[in-house]
Design an enzyme around this catalytic site. Structure first.
Site, PDB file in Angstrom:
ATOM      1  N   LYS A 191      15.049 108.521  68.825  1.00 53.09           N
ATOM      2  CA  LYS A 191      13.913 108.773  69.721  1.00 53.09           C
ATOM      3  C   LYS A 191      13.674 107.624  70.698  1.00 53.09           C
ATOM      4  CE  LYS A 191       9.951 106.901  67.169  1.00 53.09           C
ATOM      5  NZ  LYS A 191      10.602 106.113  66.117  1.00 53.09           N
ATOM      6  N   HIS A 220       8.419 101.207  57.444  1.00 54.92           N
ATOM      7  CA  HIS A 220       8.687 100.835  58.840  1.00 54.92           C
ATOM      8  C   HIS A 220       7.535  99.942  59.267  1.00 54.92           C
ATOM      9  CE1 HIS A 220       9.573 100.852  63.012  1.00 54.92           C
ATOM     10  NE2 HIS A 220       8.791 101.838  63.377  1.00 54.92           N
ATOM     11  N   GLU A 245      16.463 101.147  60.239  1.00 55.99           N
ATOM     12  CA  GLU A 245      16.314 102.146  61.311  1.00 55.99           C
ATOM     13  C   GLU A 245      15.965 101.488  62.641  1.00 55.99           C
ATOM     14  OE1 GLU A 245      12.959 104.157  59.617  1.00 55.99           O
ATOM     15  OE2 GLU A 245      14.157 105.339  58.232  1.00 55.99           O
TER      16      GLU A 245
HETATM   17  C1  LIG Z   1      10.632 104.923  65.814  1.00 56.14           C
HETATM   18  C2  LIG Z   1      10.960 104.530  64.464  1.00 56.14           C
HETATM   19  C3  LIG Z   1      11.828 103.456  64.229  1.00 56.14           C
HETATM   20  C4  LIG Z   1      12.389 102.570  65.326  1.00 56.14           C
HETATM   21  O1  LIG Z   1      11.470 101.595  65.660  1.00 56.14           O
HETATM   22  P1  LIG Z   1      11.837 100.345  66.600  1.00 56.14           P
HETATM   23  O2  LIG Z   1      10.598  99.531  66.581  1.00 56.14           O
HETATM   24  O3  LIG Z   1      12.145 100.872  67.948  1.00 56.14           O
HETATM   25  O4  LIG Z   1      12.966  99.639  65.962  1.00 56.14           O
HETATM   26  C5  LIG Z   1      12.165 103.177  62.913  1.00 56.14           C
HETATM   27  N1  LIG Z   1      11.664 103.900  61.886  1.00 56.14           N
HETATM   28  C6  LIG Z   1      10.817 104.929  62.090  1.00 56.14           C
HETATM   29  C7  LIG Z   1      10.302 105.679  60.927  1.00 56.14           C
HETATM   30  C8  LIG Z   1      10.435 105.272  63.369  1.00 56.14           C
HETATM   31  O5  LIG Z   1       9.587 106.278  63.552  1.00 56.14           O
END
Ligand SMILES: *Cc1c(COP(=O)(O)O)cnc(C)c1O
Length: 419
Positions: free
Chosen positions: A62, A190, A263
């Site tokens: 995304k 996250h 991620e």
């Molecule tokens: C969007 C998202 C990410 C990526 O985040 P960044 O800050 O761009 O690295 C990772 N994990 C989840 C669950 C997300 O929704």
């Protein structure tokens, strides 16, 4: 020099995005455009592998779903993190195997789960009871990852929207999933986009261990830890994260049969994209102290590439493409192209007195920019000119994901240079 937005541009090792923008700003008919530097992404991938070899990245699609970015990451063995059916389709359409994808959206409409089932994407996250019931009904064999949360300071804080409390809620959810006969394989978290508290990683890794232990007490052996995203797009800051994360993983998850994934979105792409937009209108006005203020209107928007600026209070400072030397700097505000008053890209920054149709260049525009373009009030999605240097091109051109591109390049060369 001319560049194409339809194919990769293989360039000499000494050509950088600034050269591309300088030359395209002359030939491009005043539309905003991006330069994407794949060399930067390759460096980031190799650097990640060097600093955190145990942690397999799953790129957050995304953040930027540009096809060259996805192909390049796939080529180098990076896997994918998807949040929607459309992201899933995009990745699968590149012939990425479904077992290289994690469906990391904890609140999926039923249709998304059905779509994952149909495509064999079985690794997915949850943080609630209703999600478990939905999964039980639609995809009972899925491999589930429980997402936990904790309060973390970040540009975009997500602790409230997603993730269950590791001590108060996780054990209850694990019990429900056991009673439903579901297969929970791991824990994820996250820390949020633009995490400003690196110690949050060690805090959450420790909490994840607590959840592993609660699961074990219920007879469930988990084997996956997912440490999420939130890494800065500034490569130099990754070392700081690695110095916190590696020891925490060694301490709490020394068992090598526990797979550790992450991620990252921003980390891979933020610094690879540079945006050039054009000053199509100028107005001057006086501030409260009767000092002249300059208003510049450019052909991008917070409803476009600058969505991130509005959502996260991020500041992005432009450089004019013309060298104005050591001239006087003036109080300047940069407005977006729409008629909405929130469409303000920079407020009261110092810039030289810009000429009409000047180009403003914004660095670090690769994350949460290209997917944000709406069709609102005159916005158009800019073209992207993607470059890769000769050395890197030789490295990848025969590999699966770029073989087709190579053919295209050869065809173009025939057209351009008839005998
Ligand atoms: C969007 C998202 C990410 C990526 O985040 P960044 O800050 O761009 O690295 C990772 N994990 C989840 C669950 C997300 O929704």
């Amino acid at each position: 020099m001319s560049f194409s937005s339809e194919t990769l541009n293989v360039v000499n090792n000494n050509i950088d995005p600034w050269n591309v923008i300088k030359s395209m700003s002359v030939t491009n008919p005043k539309n905003a455009f991006y330069c994407c530097d794949l060399n930067d992404v390759i460096e980031k991938i190799l650097y990640w592998k060097k600093l955190m070899p145990r942690i397999q990245p799953f790129y957050a699609v995304k953040c930027n779903d540009d096809k060259y970015i996805l192909k390049l990451l796939a080529t180098f063995g990076v896997n994918f993190h998807c949040c929607s059916s459309s992201a899933l389709n995009k990745v699968l359409s590149l012939n990425v195997k479904p077992n290289r994808i994690i469906y990391a959206n904890t609140a999926k409409p039923k249709m998304f789960i059905q779509h994952a089932l149909k495509n064999g994407v079985d690794l997915m996250t949850f943080d609630s009871k209703t999600e478990l019931y939905k999964i039980k009904e639609i995809f009972p064999n899925a491999k589930l990852v429980i997402r936990i949360t904790s309060k973390v300071k970040a540009l975009a804080e997500l602790g409230e929207k997603f993730g269950c409390h590791p001590r108060k809620e996780a054990p209850k959810l694990l019990k429900i999933s056991r009673d439903l006969g579901l297969n929970v394989v791991g824990v994820s978290f996250h820390v949020g986009y633009g995490c400003q508290e690196i110690s949050a990683f060690s805090k959450l890794i420790k909490l994840a261990k607590f959840v592993f232990n609660s699961a074990r007490k219920m007879g469930c052996e988990m084997n996956l830890l997912d440490i999420g995203g939130g890494f800065s797009g500034n490569k130099n800051l990754l070392k700081e994260c690695a110095d916190v994360i590696n020891p925490a993983i060694e301490k709490y998850f020394p068992e090598k049969d526990i797979k550790v994934i992450s991620e990252p979105g921003t980390y891979f792409v933020e610094s690879a994209f540079t945006l050039a937009c054009n000053v199509h209108s100028i107005r001057t006005t006086l501030d409260e102290n009767k000092v002249k203020k300059y208003y510049y209107y450019v052909n991008d928007s917070v409803y476009g590439g600058f969505g991130n600026v509005m959502l996260s209070k991020l500041v992005r400072i432009p450089r004019p493409i013309t060298d104005y030397g050591n001239c006087e700097l003036c109080n300047s505000t940069v407005w977006g192209i729409t008629n909405d008053s929130v469409d303000k890209i920079n407020t009261n920054i110092l810039l030289p007195k810009l000429k009409f149709e000047e180009w403003l260049v914004y660095d670090n525009m690769g994350n949460y920019s290209l997917p944000f373009y709406t069709a609102f009030s005159g916005i158009e999605t800019p073209k992207v000119y993607t470059i890769i240097n000769e050395n890197n091109w030789h490295l990848i051109q025969d590999l699966f994901w770029f073989a087709e591109e190579k053919e295209l390049q050869q065809k173009m060369m025939c057209i351009e240079q008839p005998k």
